[in-house]
Design an enzyme around this catalytic site. Structure first.
Site, PDB file in Angstrom:
ATOM      1  N   ASP A 176      79.668  41.711 -11.100  1.00 23.61           N
ATOM      2  CA  ASP A 176      79.098  42.633  -9.748  1.00 23.61           C
ATOM      3  C   ASP A 176      78.011  43.295  -9.918  1.00 23.61           C
ATOM      4  O   ASP A 176      77.099  43.505 -11.084  1.00 23.61           O
ATOM      5  CB  ASP A 176      80.488  43.981 -10.017  1.00 23.61           C
ATOM      6  CG  ASP A 176      80.830  44.351  -8.710  1.00 23.61           C
ATOM      7  OD1 ASP A 176      80.292  43.738  -7.716  1.00 23.61           O
ATOM      8  OD2 ASP A 176      81.525  45.395  -8.751  1.00 23.61           O
ATOM      9  N   GLU A 219      77.732  38.325  -7.619  1.00 25.32           N
ATOM     10  CA  GLU A 219      77.967  39.439  -6.607  1.00 25.32           C
ATOM     11  C   GLU A 219      76.452  39.756  -6.126  1.00 25.32           C
ATOM     12  O   GLU A 219      76.185  40.676  -6.709  1.00 25.32           O
ATOM     13  CB  GLU A 219      78.968  40.385  -6.730  1.00 25.32           C
ATOM     14  CG  GLU A 219      79.253  41.293  -5.552  1.00 25.32           C
ATOM     15  CD  GLU A 219      78.397  42.532  -5.511  1.00 25.32           C
ATOM     16  OE1 GLU A 219      77.867  42.547  -4.363  1.00 25.32           O
ATOM     17  OE2 GLU A 219      78.243  43.337  -6.215  1.00 25.32           O
ATOM     18  N   ASP A 270      85.414  45.923   0.408  1.00 26.21           N
ATOM     19  CA  ASP A 270      84.457  46.715   0.909  1.00 26.21           C
ATOM     20  C   ASP A 270      84.556  46.535   2.528  1.00 26.21           C
ATOM     21  O   ASP A 270      83.909  47.434   3.335  1.00 26.21           O
ATOM     22  CB  ASP A 270      83.295  47.074   0.512  1.00 26.21           C
ATOM     23  CG  ASP A 270      83.432  47.460  -1.018  1.00 26.21           C
ATOM     24  OD1 ASP A 270      84.440  48.353  -1.054  1.00 26.21           O
ATOM     25  OD2 ASP A 270      82.204  47.393  -1.722  1.00 26.21           O
TER      26      ASP A 270
END
Length: 249
Positions: free
Chosen positions: A26, A73, A125
């Site tokens: 991430d 990511e 998100d």
């Protein structure tokens, strides 16, 4: 962390390799550079960019866990150092279709998507596809309609799913809410907010139907991401046959 050979990272990743088929890193861009805010600041505005560990850390992880697939990511502020690190790492980056419909040069559009990538309709998100359609700028919706050669909310949202499945990206990931055709009531999180139902979404009762399973299977098979269903020899076999995934899909 560099002083002890990134031991914390090795222990952390090692603890996850037995749980997951692949591990996503991430906020990958902070491996190139991160926005550092002094302790005690009231706002994140008062910070500076500082170099991240780069390939010193990425190389340790990919060599130490050579049998583990890592995914990057790489969303957020895109700069040359992030692009260079992603290339050097050889990890697949992310392409989010809800961010794609601005112009033909947008790197998230399916025709610009590299094979070494994960193509998403949206992430945790993002809004759902229907929620996105209802709140996107008119010029985005107009471009999406032209690009996908369809008009109307239902048709565009369905076409986005097809476009993602049909991309050359190694992986395609869609929110189940998009297969169910849910609107913003199916959104998981709104970044930068607290409360308001964030992280509280639950799938509705009865949504897992044979019709939904067949819809997803047929679309996935159409674009070669799972095997075509072979004819069954008898009714009893229909209850036991297993569809094995195609490696790399």
């Amino acid at each position: 962390m560099r002083a002890d050979g990134f031991g914390w990272w090795i222990r952390r990743i090692g603890g996850n390799t037995g749980r997951y088929d692949a591990i996503r890193i991430d906020h990958f861009r902070t491996f190139a550079a991160g926005w550092c805010v002094p302790y005690g600041e009231k706002t994140a505005r008062n910070g500076v960019w500082r170099p991240g560990p780069g390939m010193d850390l990425v190389g340790v992880l990919t060599s130490w866990f050579s049998g583990t697939e890592f995914l990057a990511e790489d969303l957020g502020l895109q700069t040359p150092d992030v692009a260079r690190l992603l290339k050097d790492s050889r990890m697949p980056g992310m392409r989010v279709l809800e961010f794609a419909f601005s112009d033909p040069a947008n790197s998230y559009l399916p025709h610009n998507c590299p094979e070494n990538a994960l193509c998403y309709t949206g992430t945790h998100d993002n809004d759902t596809l229907h929620g996105w359609y209802r709140t996107a700028r008119p010029e985005e919706i107009e471009f999406a309609g032209k690009y996908l050669h369809v008009t109307g909310e239902d048709a565009v949202c369905e076409a986005v799913l097809r476009a993602g499945q049909g991309s050359v990206a190694r992986y395609f990931i869609a929110q189940l809410q998009d297969y169910l055709g849910l609107g913003s009531e199916g959104r998981v999180n709104v970044p930068g907010t607290v409360g308001d139902g964030n992280w509280s979404f639950r799938l509705p009762d009865g949504c897992f139907t044979e019709a939904l399973a067949e819809k997803i299977r047929a679309l996935t098979a159409l674009y070669g991401r799972c095997p075509e269903r072979e004819p069954l020899t008898d009714a009893a076999e229909a209850d036991t046959i297993a569809m094995e995934p195609v490696p790399g899909k």
